[in-house]
Write an enzyme that holds these catalytic residues in place. Structure first.
Site, mmCIF file in Angstrom:
data_model
loop_
_atom_site.group_PDB
_atom_site.id
_atom_site.type_symbol
_atom_site.label_atom_id
_atom_site.label_comp_id
_atom_site.label_asym_id
_atom_site.label_seq_id
_atom_site.Cartn_x
_atom_site.Cartn_y
_atom_site.Cartn_z
ATOM 1 N N GLU A 1 -11.191 -13.273 8.195
ATOM 2 C CA GLU A 1 -11.175 -11.916 7.706
ATOM 3 C C GLU A 1 -9.713 -11.706 7.009
ATOM 4 O O GLU A 1 -9.648 -10.841 6.179
ATOM 5 C CB GLU A 1 -11.521 -11.242 9.092
ATOM 6 N N HIS B 1 -30.642 -15.292 -1.127
ATOM 7 C CA HIS B 1 -30.956 -13.842 -0.613
ATOM 8 C C HIS B 1 -30.681 -13.756 0.844
ATOM 9 O O HIS B 1 -31.263 -12.769 1.223
ATOM 10 C CB HIS B 1 -32.071 -13.248 -1.180
ATOM 11 N N LYS C 1 -15.559 -13.089 23.762
ATOM 12 C CA LYS C 1 -15.704 -13.209 22.431
ATOM 13 C C LYS C 1 -14.562 -13.607 21.452
ATOM 14 O O LYS C 1 -13.487 -13.369 21.825
ATOM 15 C CB LYS C 1 -16.079 -11.656 22.041
ATOM 16 N N ASN D 1 -13.666 -14.167 17.236
ATOM 17 C CA ASN D 1 -13.908 -13.573 16.048
ATOM 18 C C ASN D 1 -13.217 -14.589 15.068
ATOM 19 O O ASN D 1 -12.205 -15.215 15.155
ATOM 20 C CB ASN D 1 -13.461 -12.434 15.927
ATOM 21 N N HIS E 1 33.082 -7.647 -17.785
ATOM 22 C CA HIS E 1 32.606 -6.580 -18.141
ATOM 23 C C HIS E 1 30.734 -6.605 -17.847
ATOM 24 O O HIS E 1 30.160 -7.637 -18.556
ATOM 25 C CB HIS E 1 32.572 -5.876 -19.361
ATOM 26 N N SER F 1 11.439 0.593 -17.586
ATOM 27 C CA SER F 1 11.843 -0.336 -18.516
ATOM 28 C C SER F 1 12.338 -1.417 -17.508
ATOM 29 O O SER F 1 12.704 -2.582 -17.971
ATOM 30 C CB SER F 1 12.808 -0.154 -19.538
ATOM 31 N N SER G 1 -12.065 -9.203 21.391
ATOM 32 C CA SER G 1 -12.738 -8.059 21.701
ATOM 33 C C SER G 1 -11.553 -7.401 23.125
ATOM 34 O O SER G 1 -11.426 -8.351 24.207
ATOM 35 C CB SER G 1 -13.925 -8.165 22.056
ATOM 36 N N SER G 2 -11.418 -6.268 22.984
ATOM 37 C CA SER G 2 -10.707 -5.456 24.189
ATOM 38 C C SER G 2 -11.780 -5.129 25.564
ATOM 39 O O SER G 2 -11.401 -4.834 26.609
ATOM 40 C CB SER G 2 -9.950 -4.376 23.653
ATOM 41 N N ASN H 1 28.260 -5.008 -19.146
ATOM 42 C CA ASN H 1 27.719 -4.965 -20.297
ATOM 43 C C ASN H 1 27.955 -5.789 -21.524
ATOM 44 O O ASN H 1 27.368 -6.322 -21.962
ATOM 45 C CB ASN H 1 27.891 -3.467 -20.889
ATOM 46 N N ASP H 2 29.458 -5.894 -21.434
ATOM 47 C CA ASP H 2 30.062 -6.551 -22.735
ATOM 48 C C ASP H 2 29.619 -8.082 -22.659
ATOM 49 O O ASP H 2 29.652 -8.769 -23.555
ATOM 50 C CB ASP H 2 31.374 -6.278 -23.045
ATOM 51 N N SER I 1 18.983 -6.761 -24.091
ATOM 52 C CA SER I 1 18.470 -5.441 -23.905
ATOM 53 C C SER I 1 17.692 -5.559 -22.343
ATOM 54 O O SER I 1 17.032 -6.482 -22.353
ATOM 55 C CB SER I 1 17.786 -4.618 -25.030
ATOM 56 N N ASN J 1 14.957 -4.421 -22.528
ATOM 57 C CA ASN J 1 13.543 -4.295 -22.981
ATOM 58 C C ASN J 1 13.126 -5.709 -23.108
ATOM 59 O O ASN J 1 11.870 -5.790 -23.304
ATOM 60 C CB ASN J 1 13.626 -3.493 -24.186
#
Length: 474
Positions: free
Chosen positions: A340, A197, A333, A335, A138, A106, A327-328, A140-141, A148, A150
């Site tokens: 990518e 294609h 080269k 890329n 507080h 939750s 490229s190594s 909560n209070d 909630s 939720n």
């Protein structure tokens, strides 16, 4: 000075880091969930602060904080609490949210983390002792009044997602659209060969091709706006199960109005709090739109990658900026690294959509979905990754693309599909025979037609005019 202090909650004493703004419930969650090392995304933490601010404003204006409850607050204490909420929303306490994403389904641990940090910071703003056993403000209070986990945690997810799409993803998509549209206009006079294609097809203009890409981005912008619309309804006001127990009837509407005012996003109270608490269909819808955007980004960047392939043995109809050695082992080269990178991000987002769909389908039983932390984290990750990758793609690739006019021209003339425009003059069967013979001999369609006297020169020139092939003819 000790490294720890003792804090108490309903389950007993807990050792908490001495200077932490959080308290016992946060520390318990830190100890219970040593899972991934991934805390909540900062955007979600900031949204929790903003939602708590809106809740505080609603409770203040309804008189709940200062006139009801066991320990009413003074006006100064209320303002200190609201100031602390704003500080959390501004990112000033991000380091005080250490709980792992993979926690209680939750999000209760992170909701209480937020309540504790705000309460303790508000006490500090009042120049009080935030380490005192009795908290004048507080978690909560007061901070969690009328709420909630939720209803509040999913509200924060919706707010964070909508804000990140609006402020981060949409501007990035708009920039990419604008660059592609600009290239489309600049390259409208450049004729190139089409491909279906992956095989040669009839000619079109490079500007038309990029105009299609720009349109894909325009549609993506629309989908991003739809993604925001999918999370505009906020669960706040439903409290535990959707019934609104322990909150004011106007609370949800007031919280939504405050958040709309703060963000400029048209948030509204959920039409049905039982649905809003129990299900995360809006988030599934939202991420579905993000997935479609990812599909578009993958497609556009992959097409650009193909168009730039070469430089000598590929299409090379456009040239991309050189960003780094490719490229190594192969000197010289280069890329298409930005394409990518964007494609990898798109793949991640498409995978993330499986997490969201599965969580929405299987995580919601009766009055609660127990997959909310991972749904929030995953959706925000998708937004963040796409926004960052698109910005980088625009800056380091799209803006610097150049058309290779010479290559476009030469490939048009070499294409066997030029024969298509001869169909009205000699028929499909004869045109097909010409294409096969041209391929076998290595000659162009124009050369072969001249050799065999297929059409008068003027008619042939008109029929094989590539520009005329890029538009409908009367």
């Amino acid at each position: 000075m000790s490294d720890f202090r003792i804090e108490k909650d309903s389950m007993g004493e807990v050792h908490v880091p001495a200077q932490a703004y959080y308290s016992a419930q946060t520390q318990r969650a830190v100890e219970n969930f040593p899972i991934s090392g991934w805390p909540l995304p900062p955007a979600l933490v900031h949204a929790l602060g903003l939602v708590k601010y809106a809740c505080g404003v609603a409770n203040r204006d309804l008189g709940k904080l200062t006139h009801t409850g066991k320990n009413p607050l003074s006006d100064r204490q209320v303002e200190a609490m609201l100031a602390a909420c704003r500080e959390v929303a501004a990112g000033k306490f991000d380091d005080q949210f250490p709980i792992d994403v993979f926690q209680t389904g939750s999000g209760t641990s992170s909701n209480m983390n937020t309540n504790e940090v705000i309460a303790n910071r508000a006490i500090e703003i009042m120049q009080g002792d935030r380490f005192a056993k009795e908290k004048p403000i507080h978690p909560n209070d007061h901070v969690n009044m009328g709420q909630s986990t939720n209803d509040i945690f999913p509200t924060a997810i919706h707010v964070a997602v909508a804000m990140q799409i609006k402020n981060d993803l949409l501007p990035a998509l708009q920039r990419l659209h604008d660059v592609l549209a600009q290239k489309a206009a600049e390259w409208d006079k450049i004729i190139k060969i089409g491909r279906t294609h992956l095989a040669d097809a009839t000619p079109l203009r490079l500007g038309q091709e990029f105009g299609g890409f720009a349109r894909q981005l325009a549609l993506s912008i629309g989908r991003a706006n739809h993604a925001v619309e999918a999370v505009l309804e906020l669960p706040a006001g439903g409290t535990a199960v959707g019934s609104g127990i322990n909150t004011h009837p106007e609370f949800g509407q007031r919280v939504a109005a405050a958040l709309a005012s703060e963000t400029g996003i048209a948030f509204v109270e959920a039409a049905n709090h039982f649905e809003a608490n129990a299900q995360r269909d809006g988030l599934v819808d939202c991420h579905g739109a993000l997935r479609t955007i990812a599909v578009t980004l993958f497609n556009v960047s992959n097409n650009i990658r193909w168009l730039s392939s070469g430089p000598r043995c590929g299409f090379f109809e456009i040239h991309l900026p050189d960003r780094q050695p490719g490229s190594s082992i192969m000197p010289g080269k280069v890329n298409p690294v930005m394409c990518e990178s964007l494609m990898q991000v798109a793949a991640r987002v498409m995978g993330n959509d499986q997490v969201i769909a599965f969580s929405g389908a299987t995580g919601g039983q009766f009055q609660l979905n127990i997959m909310m932390p991972v749904m929030g984290q995953t959706t925000l990750e998708s937004i963040r990754l796409m926004a960052g990758a698109v910005r980088a793609f625009v800056d380091f690739c799209a803006e610097g693309m150049e058309a290779n006019v010479e290559k476009c021209d030469s490939m048009v003339e070499q294409s066997l599909s030029m024969v298509t425009s001869l169909n009205p003059h000699i028929g499909y069967e004869k045109a097909a025979a010409l294409a096969k013979k041209a391929f076998k001999t290595g000659k162009t369609i124009r050369e072969l037609c001249r050799e065999e006297g297929v059409l008068p020169e003027a008619t042939l020139a008109e029929a094989l005019d590539p520009w005329s092939m890029t538009e409908p003819q009367e």
